[in-house]
Scaffold this active site. Structure first.
Site, short mmCIF file in Angstrom:
data_model
loop_
_atom_site.label_atom_id
_atom_site.label_comp_id
_atom_site.label_asym_id
_atom_site.label_seq_id
_atom_site.Cartn_x
_atom_site.Cartn_y
_atom_site.Cartn_z
N TYR A 5 53.93 -69.58 25.81
CA TYR A 5 53.26 -71.13 25.83
C TYR A 5 53.85 -71.97 26.90
O TYR A 5 55.23 -72.01 27.03
CB TYR A 5 53.73 -71.57 24.42
CG TYR A 5 53.05 -70.62 23.25
CD1 TYR A 5 51.46 -70.60 23.14
CD2 TYR A 5 53.83 -69.60 22.54
CE1 TYR A 5 50.85 -69.78 22.18
CE2 TYR A 5 53.24 -68.93 21.56
CZ TYR A 5 51.71 -69.03 21.48
OH TYR A 5 51.36 -68.01 20.51
N ASP A 6 53.03 -72.97 27.37
CA ASP A 6 53.20 -73.76 28.47
C ASP A 6 53.46 -75.20 28.03
O ASP A 6 54.23 -76.00 28.45
CB ASP A 6 52.07 -73.80 29.75
CG ASP A 6 52.04 -72.34 30.10
OD1 ASP A 6 52.94 -71.67 30.36
OD2 ASP A 6 50.72 -72.17 30.68
N THR A 7 52.69 -75.23 27.00
CA THR A 7 52.51 -76.69 26.43
C THR A 7 53.09 -76.57 24.85
O THR A 7 52.71 -75.81 24.01
CB THR A 7 51.22 -77.26 26.42
OG1 THR A 7 50.72 -77.38 27.69
CG2 THR A 7 51.15 -78.63 25.82
N ARG A 13 47.67 -71.28 25.77
CA ARG A 13 49.01 -71.29 25.84
C ARG A 13 49.53 -72.81 25.66
O ARG A 13 50.71 -73.12 25.96
CB ARG A 13 49.01 -71.40 27.53
CG ARG A 13 48.50 -69.99 28.02
CD ARG A 13 48.91 -69.50 29.61
NE ARG A 13 50.30 -69.49 29.64
CZ ARG A 13 51.20 -68.59 29.28
NH1 ARG A 13 50.82 -67.47 28.84
NH2 ARG A 13 52.50 -68.74 29.73
#
Lengths: 304, 304
Positions: free
Chosen positions: B18-20, B239
């Site tokens: 996960y980016d966010t 993500r």
């Protein structure tokens, strides 16, 4: 289907059939401080014909005694022992049905009517009109010591409802599942002469919502009110009629108790709710526009 | 079934996927004014790994700006444009989705957070913290002139809730079906460091009950909050992970938006609600005891 009363004979038959007449007050006899035209005369006619007249109100803002002064002010004959309010019924419920021990207290969301009736029944209480709880100052659990003797929370119409009272009541109920959750009544609205305001059910709605559970409701349509009346007056349900303006309280109350029912249209219920495809499933036995319509019985001799 | 995170690898995989990272605040980062142990460190770790961090709160008592001061006070790094509150989302909804004409006003049941966000969006309002409406004096429709320019009623948590505000809001909604009925959020309870208090949904419950209808709710789990974030930040839902402590708001919100979800047990949801036969039908993707558990990622190099 409900019978529409219209002819002289319709009203005469009604008079013949019922010895005991139970009246809702707000929306039937008056709206706020404005009398329904003819209400006084009709009550006089019923008394003249030796009918038992009783007043059965969900209004818990007043005790029976102070409700009596409302009748007096409006010039309506009434005796304290003819008046049954949901505050009185709640007090009787707590002492006689719940049999709450004398060392326990009730946390009240409500007005002086509830307090007076609890006092009359010898029940201790906190909250209510106590200035400590009637504040708009922020409430914090940090500054509060719950009273361990609280055995019930009783909610009625409280026009001084605030976050402090809601928070305390919520926490009494949340922390101890033994604490009873009671409501004087669950009317969604409260009729005044100028229009509707939120009713007792709405004042208690934050507790229902935050706790995810419903209170035991004492007032109409619950049977507790009728049990209260039965304990004091002997009457034959078959010869008793409940007169009211609300289908889901008054008329349902009469039906629950095996009484006949007369709906008047001077209060909450509108014509559209009793006719047509969207009519309520709660059907009264009789309908008349206003209690004042019974004035046609005026010149009837008592022997008829 | 939810994946229980426990090993170092579990947490490393989460970081990779996960980016966010969207965070609920109350019950996740803090409870009242008490930080959850390790919360600051974990946010630092995420920022160190170049993750986008955002704070998505149903708390409408504070504007984003004053919410930022709460982060500052607790020593948690946060920027105003990373904070999404339901008061802000409600203001955006009124101006951008409802497109309420500029000559219309909002009647507010709520605190300064709502007022500040409405002001920021150039929306006129009455009620709220206005001293005229913040009184425990009896309310009567006789002494009140409704403002005909009211086009919406917006309800949020208001610890100065009273009968005057409820009566006015009720009458605006009752008298004109064109007046929109909005709620910042419908959380039943509000967590404080010392325990639960009634939440925004409970403050609005009298209106639901008296009107017999539900408001349009803006906060989690409704999609309006996510629409607000999307309008400002570009992110890939696949993500993105929502971290929260409430199944019916945070986790449901993530699911509604096609995000992954991580439940922490430092707030409202208890172990018994996610396991056993009475488990909630809302199942998070991941569960960990506390956000502090992610501190195991501390010594991970950014290139991993």
């Amino acid at each position: 289907m409900a019978t529409r009363l219209s002819t002289q004979t319709d009203y005469e038959n009604l008079l013949d059939k019922y010895d005991t007449w139970l009246f809702d007050c707000d929306g039937v006899l008056w709206e706020g401080d404005r009398l329904v035209e003819g209400a006084i005369e009709v009550l006089q006619i019923l008394r003249h014909h030796k009918k038992s007249v009783m007043f059965v109100t969900n209004n818990a803002t007043k005790s029976r005694k102070s409700y009596k002064t409302k009748f007096d002010k409006l010039g309506v004959e009434a005796h304290v022992d003819e008046i049954y309010g949901s505050a009185f019924a709640a007090a009787v419920y707590i002492s006689s049905v719940m049999k709450m021990p004398k060392d326990k207290k009730v946390y009240v969301i409500g007005m002086s009517g509830i307090e007076e009736e609890l006092q009359e029944e010898g029940i201790s209480f906190i909250g209510g009109t106590d200035p400590i709880d009637n504040t708009l100052q922020p409430f914090s659990l940090a500054g509060w010591t719950p009273d361990p003797s609280v055995g019930a929370v009783l909610v009625g119409l409280d026009t001084s409802i605030n976050y402090t009272k809601l928070s305390k009541a919520f926490n009494y109920l949340l922390r101890d599942s033994e604490v009873a959750f009671l409501a004087t009544n669950e009317d969604s609205t409260y009729p005044t002469a100028e229009g509707l305001l939120p009713g007792a059910g709405s004042v208690g709605a934050p507790l229902r919502y935050s706790l995810g559970r419903d209170p035991i409701s004492i007032g109409k349509p619950a049977g507790t009110m009728l049990d209260c009346i039965k304990a004091k007056h002997d009457f034959d349900p078959k010869r008793t009629i409940m007169v009211g303006d609300r289908l889901n309280t008054d008329i349902q109350f009469g039906k629950n108790g095996g009484l006949s029912t007369l709906l008047v249209l001077t209060g909450i219920t509108k014509e559209s709710e009793i006719t047509g495809p969207n009519a309520s499933p709660v059907v009264p036995d009789y309908v008349t526009k206003s209690i004042g319509d019974l004035r046609v019985l005026k010149n009837l001799s008592t022997s008829s």
